[in-house]
Scaffold this motif. Structure first.
Motif, PDB file in Angstrom:
ATOM      1  N   THR A  20       4.872   7.852  -1.051  1.00  8.41           N
ATOM      2  CA  THR A  20       5.254   7.154   0.186  1.00  8.41           C
ATOM      3  C   THR A  20       4.707   5.738   0.192  1.00  8.41           C
ATOM      4  O   THR A  20       3.495   5.529   0.088  1.00  8.41           O
ATOM      5  N   GLN A  21       5.589   4.771   0.304  1.00 15.70           N
ATOM      6  CA  GLN A  21       5.157   3.377   0.391  1.00 15.70           C
ATOM      7  C   GLN A  21       5.043   3.000   1.862  1.00 15.70           C
ATOM      8  O   GLN A  21       6.033   2.797   2.556  1.00 15.70           O
TER       9      GLN A  21
ATOM     10  N   PHE B  53      -8.632   0.515   4.130  1.00 20.03           N
ATOM     11  CA  PHE B  53      -7.850   0.743   2.911  1.00 20.03           C
ATOM     12  C   PHE B  53      -7.875  -0.527   2.070  1.00 20.03           C
ATOM     13  O   PHE B  53      -8.040  -1.630   2.610  1.00 20.03           O
TER      14      PHE B  53
ATOM     15  N   LYS C  30       0.836  -1.193   0.000  1.00 18.04           N
ATOM     16  CA  LYS C  30       0.000   0.000   0.000  1.00 18.04           C
ATOM     17  C   LYS C  30       0.874   1.247   0.000  1.00 18.04           C
ATOM     18  O   LYS C  30       1.776   1.388   0.823  1.00 18.04           O
ATOM     19  N   SER C  31       0.592   2.156  -0.940  1.00 20.64           N
ATOM     20  CA  SER C  31       1.307   3.426  -1.026  1.00 20.64           C
ATOM     21  C   SER C  31       0.333   4.586  -0.926  1.00 20.64           C
ATOM     22  O   SER C  31      -0.851   4.459  -1.259  1.00 20.64           O
ATOM     23  N   PHE C  32       0.854   5.732  -0.478  1.00 21.75           N
ATOM     24  CA  PHE C  32       0.108   6.982  -0.468  1.00 21.75           C
ATOM     25  C   PHE C  32       0.954   8.004  -1.215  1.00 21.75           C
ATOM     26  O   PHE C  32       1.909   8.545  -0.661  1.00 21.75           O
TER      27      PHE C  32
ATOM     28  N   THR D 211      -1.256   1.169   9.049  1.00 20.68           N
ATOM     29  CA  THR D 211      -1.743   0.931   7.685  1.00 20.68           C
ATOM     30  C   THR D 211      -2.088  -0.542   7.494  1.00 20.68           C
ATOM     31  O   THR D 211      -3.103  -0.872   6.870  1.00 20.68           O
TER      32      THR D 211
END
Length: 298
Positions: A16-17, A53, A11-13, A44
């Motif tokens: 930013t991973q 998420f 999961k990345s944002f 996360t």
């Protein structure tokens, strides 16, 4: 099937991973420790498990498959960022939240009476939540998490703001629930609580699982080659000892690679030394945590 199975989630944002590659399974009826330094990806990971998420890659199975609305009533979740309504009375707040989890008002009231008494909150039931101390609010959060008798509990920093007496109350509750078959995932920075409560752990660092398995087996894996001894009188000179250190009346002997604890014990017995203590030095979870993270940084 395990209540939770996580396989290679990512999961990345933006750039930013947050989670790079995490896999683990949580077995039914255990207390499982989800550990890692700040920013490692623990929160996360929890939100991916709860379907807050969606993973970009990898899979999550919870209670036998994908998350559904019906499954949410079988789960108790206490996030690190607390969520009680601050401007209403404690009793009204907890009653309302319990009915959202499917409890009737009669059953919710019956269970709440027991928990308020157990956590010494009965006298504060009519106070607004914001009027309670941080420790009282923490206990209220825990009650809210378990009141509907979930089969899976995910709890983030359960001992925040609790004094030793209330910490023990929460520990007793968690062990009681485990003995009844409830599955608990606990995320905390308090390593001594992990050591006392958890059956198995996963350590996440920089978004990856770097340590996973049975807690006692992991501690033995990282035990190295050292023994703790306490003797009556003076400790004789011993061959094969690299370093000697002292702490609270106990001597720690760091052994050379070709020396075993049995060799040292045989020498002490042959020397007619009176032993009060002799044990292999098993590292604490905190020591292992620091070692693994530092090795990862290097």
């Amino acid at each position: 099937m395990n209540p939770i199975e996580v396989s290679h989630i990512v999961k990345s944002f933006g750039a930013t991973q947050a989670v790079a590659d995490v896999s683990f399974a949580v077995q039914r009826g255990e207390i499982f420790g989800l550990l890692g330094p700040n920013g490692a990806g623990k929160t996360t990971t929890i939100r991916l498990i709860l379907d807050i998420f969606k993973p970009e890659r990898g899979t999550v199975s919870i209670l036998g498959g994908s998350m559904t609305e019906a499954k949410k009533d079988r789960i108790g979740y206490m996030p690190e960022d607390r969520g009680l309504y601050q401007d209403i009375a404690l009793e009204r707040c907890l009653m309302y939240l319990a009915t959202l989890k499917g409890l009737s008002k009669v059953e919710a009231h019956k269970r709440l009476e027991d928990y308020l008494e157990r956590f010494d909150l009965s006298a504060h039931r009519k106070k607004k939540v914001k009027e309670l101390s941080k420790g009282m609010q923490q206990k209220a959060q825990i009650i809210n998490t378990v009141l509907h008798h979930p089969e899976l509990i995910i709890i983030d920093e359960p001992f925040t703001a609790l004094d030793p007496i209330n910490t023990q109350l929460v520990k007793d509750l968690m062990q009681e629930l485990r003995n009844q078959g409830t599955t608990i995932i606990m995320s905390t920075h308090q390593m001594h609580q992990v050591e006392e409560l958890c059956d198995r752990i996963v350590l996440i660092d920089e978004g990856r699982d770097v340590l996973y398995g049975n807690l006692e087996e992991i501690r033995r894996q990282y035990s190295g080659n050292a023994v703790l001894v306490r003797v009556v009188g003076t400790l004789p000179s011993l061959a094969g000892v690299e370093t000697i250190s002292y702490h609270n009346g106990t001597t720690k002997l760091m052994l050379m690679k070709d020396t075993s604890p049995q060799d040292v014990l045989n020498t002490l017995v042959a020397e007619n030394v009176i032993l009060e203590k002799f044990e292999i030095a098993i590292p604490s979870v905190s020591e292992i945590f620091i070692r693994v993270v530092e090795e990862g940084d290097r």
